[in-house]
Design an enzyme around this catalytic site. Sequence first.
Site: not given
Ligand code: NAD
Ligand code: UGA
Length: 471
Positions: A10, A13, A275
């Site tokens: 995702g 990953g 998140c």
């Molecule tokens: P996502 O939904 O984009 O990706 C997760 C993927 O895992 C999906 O494609 C799904 O099909 C796959 N999956 C689920 N179960 C599976 C299995 N058993 N085997 C193989 N594949 C499987 O999610 P994401 O945004 O990448 O977030 C993943 C984690 O990272 C979450 O815990 C999220 O909180 C954390 N995280 C996300 C962000 C972000 O910016 N999106 C940043 C930091 C941390």
């Molecule tokens: C956030 C964190 O910034 C990452 O460090 C973290 O890894 C990630 O969540 C996660 O765990 O998923 P992200 O959600 O991708 O990242 O983007 P941000 O830039 O943090 O923005 C989040 C939201 O806050 C957006 O809707 C953005 O528009 C809003 N935002 C951000 C504000 O309204 N004001 C600001 O000053 C900054």
Amino acid sequence: MVKIACIGAGYVGGPTMAMIALKCPEIEVVVLDINEDRIAAWNSDSLPIYEPGLDEVVQEARGRNLFFSTDVTKHVSEADIIFVSVNTPTKTSGIGAGKAADLSYWESAARMIAQCCKGPAFKIVVEKSTVPVKTAEAISKVLRTNGDSSVHFEILSNPEFLAEGTAVSDLTAPDRVLIGGKEDADGQRAVKALADVYAHWVPRAQILTTNLWSAELAKLTANAMLAQRISSVNSISALCEETGADVSEVARSIGMDSRIGSKFLNASVGFGGSCFQKDILNLVYICETQGLQKVADYWRMVIDINDYQKQRYVERVIGGMFNTVSNKKIAVLGFAFKKDTGDTRETPAIDVCRGLIADGAKLFVYDPKVEAQHVHYELSAAKFSWDHPKAPYASASRLSSVSVVKDPYEACDGAHAICVLTEWDEFKQLDFPRLYASMTKPAFIFDGRNILDHAALREMGFVVYALGKPL
Ligand code: NAD
Ligand code: UGA
């Protein structure tokens, strides 16, 4: 170390593994997913996520030492380090529904790892997903009780801090890489092995090692504190509107205090993304289960203020337009939760659009990176259902009060108002005199991101409402 596998291709990953592969050419990196379409997209010229700079990283490493596959068991069984980067959504039913993290995807991944890894071997399993504190203990039990007894599984917490839209630069030069592990010899051996991977490009001083529980909790705390800053400044934006103060000036003034710092102080229509809300709810739930109700209430307010801010915006739009938007065309500029991403998960646009639709508005949505089916899906999906894998978008029913268009001028043509909900740079470059000429008068702009030149727009004749600023 010869092979890394990552379960979950995702937003986290895909980019994190692509960066490891780019920087560590001698390590084979395979990114795995059960979603065949997603893997096919990673193997194509049209990647499944939009992220500036990612195409170049993937193109350089893919086929050399970076691979995307659905053959999960084969690659997991061969890997020395197994990252788990599956989704950890909010539970939608049962105990903790609407708050607790749903670890079912994590648990099924762990059971699969236990079943397919054969010994003798030392396997490092890395929590990349954001998980509740103490998850490593539960996962360890699943692995130990279901796996081959000659496989030693060592669990590490290595939370990801990248933000969407800046993932490539965040991964290239992270503020820090956090690795939590057990304090015994096996734990430290695993911590060192993972630190050595990152040390290919991250200075050692920025690779922070700690114990498992601190690393798990640090991730939830970091997101909670970031979101709290936004809710804090958004709460002040409400006060600014009542008093004639300007929230940008307030933010600039406090941001120059080095103890406060200037980042993350932009008032907005509300924070979104997959998140912040999910992780704070998770934190709230953990506090409640530990009997820390006051602490839970404190963090819950961050979300309450965010909901209040979105509601306030809707009320301002409706109130500003003579208390009704019934049958009025409103141009919604931006639907993604922030600029430079096509991600719509928990975008504030959902609640804002729903509020306007409820009052009878006809919405014309333009976003440079969001497809029509995603807009319709988000506006019709049940709360928290978005993060539970399925293929919902194509089947989402079309809402009659929402049109998604590919041109901002078409969105604004004949509209009574423009609502700016995402801070895309291209919105600043629009031909506003042309827009003004094509709109119904009085022509309103509700700048939910404070990105436009409000004085110039007023000069043109627009009625401009900006967040936390005098009218
Ligand atoms: P996502 O939904 O984009 O990706 C997760 C993927 O895992 C999906 O494609 C799904 O099909 C796959 N999956 C689920 N179960 C599976 C299995 N058993 N085997 C193989 N594949 C499987 O999610 P994401 O945004 O990448 O977030 C993943 C984690 O990272 C979450 O815990 C999220 O909180 C954390 N995280 C996300 C962000 C972000 O910016 N999106 C940043 C930091 C941390
Ligand atoms: C956030 C964190 O910034 C990452 O460090 C973290 O890894 C990630 O969540 C996660 O765990 O998923 P992200 O959600 O991708 O990242 O983007 P941000 O830039 O943090 O923005 C989040 C939201 O806050 C957006 O809707 C953005 O528009 C809003 N935002 C951000 C504000 O309204 N004001 C600001 O000053 C900054």
